[in-house]
Design an enzyme around this catalytic site. Structure first.
Site, short mmCIF file in Angstrom:
data_model
loop_
_atom_site.label_atom_id
_atom_site.label_comp_id
_atom_site.label_asym_id
_atom_site.label_seq_id
_atom_site.Cartn_x
_atom_site.Cartn_y
_atom_site.Cartn_z
N CYS A 43 0.81 -1.22 0.00
CA CYS A 43 0.00 0.00 0.00
C CYS A 43 0.84 1.27 0.00
CB CYS A 43 -0.91 0.00 1.21
SG CYS A 43 -1.87 -1.50 1.35
N HIS A 84 -3.24 8.36 4.85
CA HIS A 84 -3.37 6.99 4.36
C HIS A 84 -4.84 6.58 4.53
CE1 HIS A 84 -2.08 3.18 2.95
NE2 HIS A 84 -2.40 2.55 4.06
N GLU A 110 -2.99 6.19 12.77
CA GLU A 110 -2.56 7.32 11.95
C GLU A 110 -2.84 8.64 12.67
OE1 GLU A 110 -4.02 7.28 7.93
OE2 GLU A 110 -2.62 8.86 7.32
N LYS A 165 -9.39 8.26 -0.10
CA LYS A 165 -9.78 6.87 -0.35
C LYS A 165 -11.29 6.69 -0.19
CE LYS A 165 -5.54 4.35 0.83
NZ LYS A 165 -4.66 5.45 1.30
N HIS A 223 -9.10 2.08 -2.29
CA HIS A 223 -7.71 1.78 -1.97
C HIS A 223 -7.08 0.94 -3.08
CE1 HIS A 223 -4.06 1.08 -0.03
NE2 HIS A 223 -4.44 0.59 1.13
N PHE A 234 1.39 -2.91 5.07
CA PHE A 234 1.60 -4.09 5.90
C PHE A 234 3.10 -4.34 6.03
CE2 PHE A 234 -2.61 -6.70 5.36
CZ PHE A 234 -3.22 -5.88 6.29
#
Lengths: 91, 420
Positions: free
Chosen positions: B177, B309, B320, B341, B346, B405
């Site tokens: 990501c 994000h 976040e 997003k 995403h 991740f």
């Protein structure tokens, strides 16, 4: 359509699947692969399509040897003749 | 030592060059084209829809965001499409837009001065899933020879380098990501250190298919409704497809050409949480933010907007928010932070590029794009997320950030006014 013509048609279809822009170009048994502007990998895809259609293994036989559609047709025909008959439904 | 701007005629290797952005392009569920995407964002349009995916005799329906109004044959010949999986198509289409926007044509200047550095998490996933069906469902061992060039992660970079004749540093970055933002950071370093004058950079992804959706559903991170980042009752992320690409350029090169400059890419920050494979920790992103601000020589108080994000999962948005508070202190409550997003979904390794384009347009227009689908404040998320409607405000300095991740983080800092 006899067996020879049927195989030729399969080869035309395979070529046009790999390179759709050849849809409008007339293809014939004497057409040379080198005149179709196929890259080596595209030629390999044509072989793959024929192997898939006829459940054959052309790769070991003559990947780089046939120069015309007629020669490719003859390889397919030869391999089909050599192919053992199998029970329907066998994997 | 700093480069002396326009007066520098010769491009020096291994010298610090200031880096600016001169072109933008995007492909997303909000349409093909950066400005079309922006107009949809200004109308708070959601590109996420119930999406039916089928493969190998199975079917699944998920909220997802596929590219809207996209006909591959408008962009590629039928011959070209035999070789290009959707993720590579989107990258090329966005790169064409960005290069045209920058006023650059194929063959412009010294080809070795043009780099191509993109992100992708999965490469040609559609072709890969089709091959898996052929092998394990159809039980056919023979695979199409085009499978390898179609599925490899770097195919997008190869197609773009060929199309524009770019012979400079070219590679793919694959950090899930965060891939596009990491790619932009690498391109920044390449241009900054004079290894190339210009770089096509960003990322693309096309993961909306049954195998990927089921995998993320199994990980319990997918929403069953829609993407509502930072909101109460948020229930996960939504998969998307698309690409976001920009043209980076040394300031002296842009000035020589008289190019329009969107912003200076003033600094980047990267970090790893070194904690957990799937659960993010606030220290990692906060560290990347601090390094990015330091490298840009910008004080936290100068930042007006963060494109977050903001995936819409419980944990990402909480962590976040904590990371932004850790890095910005009291200023965290004064800046605007939104997750676009909520509108374009995403798109994994491409989404950082899409969000960078959105951030640049936010700066151009002095408007923070909204976090839509927002239902109200959550106990863990109490900042100004620009709920539901765009928010006009001066945006001279902004940040775009992506986390992946593995706890891998990337941040870019943008500054609109170019001081000499």
């Amino acid at each position: 359509m006899n067996e020879l013509e049927a195989i030729e048609q399969q080869i035309y279809d395979a070529i046009r699947k790999v390179k759709p822009s050849l849809q409008a170009i007339p293809l014939a048994p004497e057409t040379r692969f080198e005149n179709l502007g196929l890259e080596s990998l595209e030629r390999a895809i044509v072989v793959f399509e024929l192997e898939d259609t006829y459940d054959l293994s052309i790769l070991d036989e003559s990947l780089d040897t046939f120069e015309t559609i007629a020669e490719a047709r003859d390889v397919v025909l030869m391999l089909l003749g050599r192919k053992p008959k199998r029970a329907e439904g066998a994997a | 030592m700093r480069a002396n701007g326009a007066s520098k005629a010769r491009h020096e290797r291994n010298a610090p060059h200031r880096v600016v952005i001169t072109g933008i392009g995007s492909v997303s569920s909000l349409g093909v084209g950066a400005r079309l995407m922006w107009s949809k964002m200004m109308a708070s349009v959601c590109g996420i829809r119930p999406t039916r995916v089928t493969s190998g005799g199975l079917e699944a329906i998920f909220p997802a965001a596929q590219v809207a109004d996209y006909d591959p044959l408008e962009h590629f010949t039928a011959d070209e499409l035999v070789w290009r999986d959707p993720y590579a198509q989107y990258a090329v289409v966005a790169a064409r837009e960005a290069m045209a926007d920058a006023g650059l044509k194929a063959g412009y200047g010294d080809p070795s001065e043009l780099a191509v550095i993109l992100g992708s998490g999965g490469g040609g996933e559609h072709a890969r899933e089709d091959a898996a069906v052929r092998l394990f469902v159809d039980r056919k061992l023979r695979l199409n020879p085009v499978l390898v060039p179609k599925t490899n992660l770097q195919a997008s970079v190869g197609f773009i380098s060929i199309e524009f004749g770019a012979t400079g540093p070219s590679f793919i970055v694959s950090t899930g990501c965060a891939a596009a933002t990491h790619a932009v950071a690498q391109a920044f370093l390449v241009v900054r250190h004079g290894l190339a004058k210009r770089a096509i950079t960003g990322g693309s992804e096309a993961p909306v298919m049954i195998s990927v959706l089921q995998a993320f559903q199994a990980a319990q991170v997918l929403s069953t409704t829609t993407c509502r980042p930072f909101s109460r009752d948020r229930d996960g992320m939504t998969l998307a497809e698309g690409a976001g690409v920009v043209v980076l350029e040394s300031l002296e090169s842009a000035r020589e050409r008289g190019a329009h400059i969107y912003a200076e890419l003033a600094g980047v920050g990267m970090s790893a949480d070194a904690k957990n494979s799937v659960h993010p920790a606030e220290r990692g992103p906060a560290q990347a933010l601090r390094i990015a601000l330091d490298s840009a020589r910008i004080r936290p108080e100068e930042v007006a907007y963060i494109n977050a994000h903001g995936t819409g999962t419980k944990i990402n948005d909480r962590v976040e928010t904590a990371a932004v508070k850790m890095a910005f202190g009291d200023h965290a409550r004064k800046l605007a932070i939104s997750s676009t997003k909520s509108m374009h979904g995403h798109a994994f390794g491409g989404v950082g590029g899409i969000e960078l384009v959105a951030t640049l347009l936010a700066m151009e227009n002095d408007v923070a794009p909204p976090t839509i689908n927002y239902l109200g404040e959550d106990d863990d998320c109490d900042l100004d997320y620009v709920p539901n409607e765009p928010q006009p405000r001066p945006i001279g300095t902004a940040i775009s950030q992506s986390f992946a991740f593995g706890g891998l983080n990337a941040v870019v800092v943008l500054k609109r006014d170019i001081e000499l």
